[in-house]
Design an enzyme around this catalytic site. Structure first.
Site, mmCIF file in Angstrom:
data_model
loop_
_atom_site.group_PDB
_atom_site.id
_atom_site.type_symbol
_atom_site.label_atom_id
_atom_site.label_comp_id
_atom_site.label_asym_id
_atom_site.label_seq_id
_atom_site.Cartn_x
_atom_site.Cartn_y
_atom_site.Cartn_z
ATOM 1 N N ASP A 155 9.338 1.391 -5.418
ATOM 2 C CA ASP A 155 8.312 2.397 -5.731
ATOM 3 C C ASP A 155 8.529 3.666 -4.907
ATOM 4 O OD1 ASP A 155 6.869 0.626 -7.449
ATOM 5 O OD2 ASP A 155 5.936 -0.311 -5.720
ATOM 6 N N ASP A 210 14.254 0.116 -1.447
ATOM 7 C CA ASP A 210 12.868 0.072 -1.890
ATOM 8 C C ASP A 210 12.838 0.430 -3.379
ATOM 9 O OD1 ASP A 210 9.995 -0.027 -1.643
ATOM 10 O OD2 ASP A 210 10.022 2.158 -1.597
HETATM 11 C C1 BG6 Z 1 4.661 -1.050 -2.651
HETATM 12 C C2 BG6 Z 1 3.910 0.214 -2.974
HETATM 13 O O1 BG6 Z 1 5.943 -0.958 -3.175
HETATM 14 O O2 BG6 Z 1 4.009 -2.188 -3.208
HETATM 15 C C3 BG6 Z 1 2.457 0.079 -2.520
HETATM 16 O O3 BG6 Z 1 4.512 1.304 -2.303
HETATM 17 C C4 BG6 Z 1 1.839 -1.168 -3.122
HETATM 18 O O4 BG6 Z 1 1.754 1.226 -2.928
HETATM 19 C C5 BG6 Z 1 2.663 -2.382 -2.758
HETATM 20 O O5 BG6 Z 1 0.504 -1.351 -2.631
HETATM 21 C C6 BG6 Z 1 2.115 -3.682 -3.366
HETATM 22 O O6 BG6 Z 1 2.223 -3.606 -4.751
HETATM 23 P P1 BG6 Z 1 1.537 -4.604 -5.771
HETATM 24 O O7 BG6 Z 1 2.189 -4.277 -7.091
HETATM 25 O O8 BG6 Z 1 1.856 -6.004 -5.317
HETATM 26 O O9 BG6 Z 1 0.082 -4.327 -5.740
HETATM 27 MG MG MG Z 2 8.100 2.887 -1.744
#
Ligand code: BG6
Ligand code: MG
Length: 209
Positions: free
Chosen positions: A3, A1
């Site tokens: 984030d 992963d």
């Molecule tokens: C994930 C995050 O990696 O990506 C979430 O943990 C986030 O918090 C999701 O909503 C989608 O991200 P994005 O950048 O497409 O809005």
């Molecule tokens: Mg994450």
């Protein structure tokens, strides 16, 4: 992963949702935010709305605003934002000939990895554009493993989100939860972060033929 594992963009997702929620007069706290970890943008909005109904155009506008705020935050990301121990851990894995795959629900994952300077490290890169069914569905991790010609039992998923651990377990992967036990108790191993982590800390049995 990505984030919350490789870099702390989880806080930028939170701040962006918070700004949007405040503008809309919707209650939203850091504790609420843990439920959104790993969850797609659309699904996050549904969780945040807690069943409140809204016209679709207004929802679209809220999603676009949240993403604008987030994209503004990530312009600040630099290689210094790799979480402690991540660079060494990825390096050790590569030196040992271990393939590296990224499996992030985010449509901004490529931009974040480019800013972190890690994009070249990955043998397979799965993001918010790769599959339709997002975490906790196992599809993204299976897609990434498939790109590397690996069976899930030959892979370890590192995740900070309960939805991500659920996705990986459903897919048959080994799992490392990065964060607290109460959120990640289902993972095979749990650590507060990758600082000091060595690949031998996660011994997986050799895959059987
Ligand atoms: C994930 C995050 O990696 O990506 C979430 O943990 C986030 O918090 C999701 O909503 C989608 O991200 P994005 O950048 O497409 O809005
Ligand atoms: Mg994450």
């Amino acid at each position: 992963d990505l984030d919350g594992v490789i870099t702390d963009t989880a806080q930028y997702h939170y701040l962006s949702w918070k700004q949007m929620a405040d503008e809309e007069g919707l209650p939203f706290t850091w504790e609420d935010n843990h439920q959104l970890r790993g969850v797609s943008r659309q699904r996050s909005l549904e969780i945040l709305l807690k069943g409140r109904s809204m016209p679709d155009e207004h929802k679209e506008d809220m999603l676009a605003r949240k993403n604008r705020y987030y994209q503004e935050y990530i312009t600040q990301v630099t290689p210094a934002d790799l979480l402690p121990g991540v660079a060494d851990f990825l390096d050790e894995a590569r030196q040992a000939g271990i393939l590296l795959g990224l499996g992030s629900a985010s449509k901004n994952a490529r931009a974040v990895c480019e800013r972190l300077g890690v994009i070249e490290l990955f043998d397979a890169f799965g993001d918010g554009y790769s599959v339709v069914n997002t975490k906790p569905a196992p599809d993204l991790f299976i897609w990434v493993a498939g790109r590397m010609d690996l069976n899930p039992r030959q892979c370890i998923v590192f995740e900070d989100a309960e939805a991500g651990i659920d996705a990986a377990l459903t897919g048959g992967f080994w799992t490392v939860g990065i964060g607290p036990e109460d959120r990640l108790g289902k993972a095979h191993w749990i650590r507060p972060g990758l600082d000091g982590a060595r690949i031998d800390d996660f011994p997986i049995p050799a895959a059987t033929a």
